[in-house]
Scaffold this motif. Structure first.
Motif, PDB file in Angstrom:
ATOM      1  N   UNK A 134     -10.695  -1.945  -2.965  1.00  0.00           N
ATOM      2  CA  UNK A 134     -10.351  -2.490  -1.656  1.00  0.00           C
ATOM      3  C   UNK A 134      -9.359  -1.588  -0.926  1.00  0.00           C
ATOM      4  N   UNK A 135      -9.430  -1.628   0.402  1.00  0.00           N
ATOM      5  CA  UNK A 135      -8.441  -0.973   1.251  1.00  0.00           C
ATOM      6  C   UNK A 135      -7.447  -2.032   1.692  1.00  0.00           C
ATOM      7  N   UNK A 136      -6.172  -1.830   1.347  1.00  0.00           N
ATOM      8  CA  UNK A 136      -5.125  -2.803   1.656  1.00  0.00           C
ATOM      9  C   UNK A 136      -4.171  -2.175   2.660  1.00  0.00           C
ATOM     10  N   UNK A 137      -3.951  -2.847   3.788  1.00  0.00           N
ATOM     11  CA  UNK A 137      -3.034  -2.372   4.815  1.00  0.00           C
ATOM     12  C   UNK A 137      -1.644  -2.950   4.580  1.00  0.00           C
ATOM     13  N   UNK A 138      -0.639  -2.100   4.662  1.00  0.00           N
ATOM     14  CA  UNK A 138       0.744  -2.560   4.572  1.00  0.00           C
ATOM     15  C   UNK A 138       1.611  -1.747   5.531  1.00  0.00           C
ATOM     16  N   UNK A 139       2.596  -2.417   6.107  1.00  0.00           N
ATOM     17  CA  UNK A 139       3.543  -1.763   7.007  1.00  0.00           C
ATOM     18  C   UNK A 139       4.862  -1.533   6.282  1.00  0.00           C
ATOM     19  N   UNK A 140       5.413  -0.337   6.435  1.00  0.00           N
ATOM     20  CA  UNK A 140       6.715  -0.035   5.850  1.00  0.00           C
ATOM     21  C   UNK A 140       7.577   0.670   6.879  1.00  0.00           C
ATOM     22  N   UNK A 141       8.824   0.251   6.969  1.00  0.00           N
ATOM     23  CA  UNK A 141       9.760   0.922   7.858  1.00  0.00           C
ATOM     24  C   UNK A 141      10.034   2.328   7.354  1.00  0.00           C
ATOM     25  N   UNK A 142      10.135   3.257   8.274  1.00  0.00           N
ATOM     26  CA  UNK A 142      10.448   4.641   7.917  1.00  0.00           C
ATOM     27  C   UNK A 142      11.938   4.727   7.595  1.00  0.00           C
ATOM     28  N   UNK A 143      12.250   5.242   6.424  1.00  0.00           N
ATOM     29  CA  UNK A 143      13.648   5.356   6.002  1.00  0.00           C
ATOM     30  C   UNK A 143      14.251   6.708   6.373  1.00  0.00           C
ATOM     31  N   UNK A 144      13.407   7.712   6.526  1.00  0.00           N
ATOM     32  CA  UNK A 144      13.894   9.044   6.869  1.00  0.00           C
ATOM     33  C   UNK A 144      14.232   9.121   8.353  1.00  0.00           C
ATOM     34  N   UNK A 145      14.779  10.260   8.762  1.00  0.00           N
ATOM     35  CA  UNK A 145      15.217  10.427  10.145  1.00  0.00           C
ATOM     36  C   UNK A 145      14.317  11.403  10.894  1.00  0.00           C
ATOM     37  N   UNK A 146      14.055  11.161  12.175  1.00  0.00           N
ATOM     38  CA  UNK A 146      13.255  12.112  12.954  1.00  0.00           C
ATOM     39  C   UNK A 146      13.963  13.441  13.162  1.00  0.00           C
ATOM     40  N   UNK A 147      15.247  13.499  12.840  1.00  0.00           N
ATOM     41  CA  UNK A 147      15.971  14.769  12.933  1.00  0.00           C
ATOM     42  C   UNK A 147      15.559  15.731  11.823  1.00  0.00           C
TER      43      UNK A 147
END
Length: 363
Positions: A68-81
């Protein structure tokens, strides 16, 4: 880390931005143990590119677990810098199918598809001279992205970061945050624990968040832009105590939804409409049919009939409820959780699609 994913392209340097629209494949290039049950996973684009996002935003992954393909959302912990890589930090949840799979299976070299970044929970949209970041447990991740970005940019903003953990052993990113405090005159880290850890007594602030604790630790909190993220009970408590302190709630921001909680909410009652008609929605694989009022979303109508369909944000953001429309027409008002090429291929988001005719959906 695999340097070819980070520094090399035809022009001799990475110049383009990664986009899930063009090539949504990411490669795991490293993992890191944060605590006994929290792990960081570091990704880079399969094709050399830079990540571009606002600190505090999240990304949606398509994990292939079993068949199965399972979708999950995770907040990005790294920085765009630090745009060459992107990291998520995941707490292992007892019985959690995705968090346990990640901890046990995800390793350098593995590929995964992703979409994003999305979300409006970011200091970038609310510039201020003073910030207060309040987090509980794994709600630390968007705050960490914000703190890292401000630190890397040598921001002049005054930042107080108060994090609540169960024990000292559960403080995620503790060493890094302590170093940030040492090296920045504008950054203060205040960890709070509920109890001691084995072989580690706690001498700092102790207990759950309270008006008294906040007034003592951050006496000028009324002057700050406040961001809150954590378990729902933690966010409710933080909001209530700020209101108790007569805080101007126009300067209060919280993560607007909790994916795990929303997925377990009770099924809604299908609306009874005076007009507008209804349509039949057939789910081809399960051979279930439901009646969907014209002004209801397909997801709401299906849940009202007791169907358990994959869903998370219920706002057209995360893509968890993405399904193929085999026949019929819908009106879909999404917020970025589906790519145009997927729409062109007949995909819809059930949470924000209303029927314009009878439908057949591949579920």
């Amino acid at each position: 880390m695999r340097a070819e994913h980070i520094f090399k392209d035809d022009a001799g340097g990475t110049s383009s931005f990664w986009s899930g629209e063009d090539d949504n494949t990411l490669v795991c290039i490293g993992t890191r143990e944060e605590t006994h049950d929290v792990k960081t996973f570091i990704f880079a684009p399969k094709r050399p590119a830079l990540f571009h996002f606002q600190p505090g935003q999240f990304i949606t992954f398509d994990f292939v677990i079993g068949d199965a393909v399972v979708n999950r959302c995770y907040t990005i912990a790294s920085s765009p810098t630090r745009p060459h890589v992107l990291s998520i930090t995941v707490k292992r949840v007892p019985g959690g199918p995705v968090s346990n799979w990640l901890h046990e299976t995800m390793s350098p070299g593995q590929e995964v598809n992703a979409t994003g970044a999305l979300g409006s929970f970011s200091y970038a949209r609310n510039p201020a001279e003073k910030y207060l970041l309040l987090s509980g447990g794994s709600g630390i991740t968007p705050m960490m992205s914000m703190a890292r970005a401000q630190f890397d940019l040598a921001s002049e903003s005054d930042i107080v970061f108060m994090h609540h953990a169960r024990t000292p052993a559960d403080i995620i990113f503790r060493r890094e945050l302590e170093l940030m405090e040492v090296h920045s005159r504008n950054f203060k880290f205040i960890p709070v624990c509920e109890a001691d850890a084995k072989f580690h007594s706690w001498g700092g602030l102790r207990g759950r968040i309270s008006a008294g604790m906040l007034s003592l630790a951050v006496p000028d909190c009324a002057e700050r832009e406040v961001f809150v993220c954590g378990p729902p009970a933690y966010m409710r408590a933080a909001k209530a105590l700020l209101e108790q302190l007569d805080f101007n709630m126009a300067h209060y921001h919280e993560e607007s939804f909790d994916f795990a909680t929303l997925a377990q909410e009770p099924a809604p009652v299908a609306p009874v409409l005076a007009g507008g008609g209804s349509y039949e929605v057939m789910f081809a694989k399960s051979q279930r049919a439901v009646i969907c009022p014209a002004q209801s979303t397909v997801l709401d109508a299906a849940r009202a009939e007791g169907m358990r369909l994959p869903s998370s944000c219920a706002k057209g953001l995360c893509g968890t409820c993405k399904s193929r429309l085999l026949s019929g027409k819908v009106e879909m008002s999404h917020q970025g959780g589906i790519r145009q090429r997927e729409i062109d291929q007949g995909m819809i988001l059930l949470c924000c699609s209303k029927p314009l005719s009878d439908l057949v959906i591949e579920r």
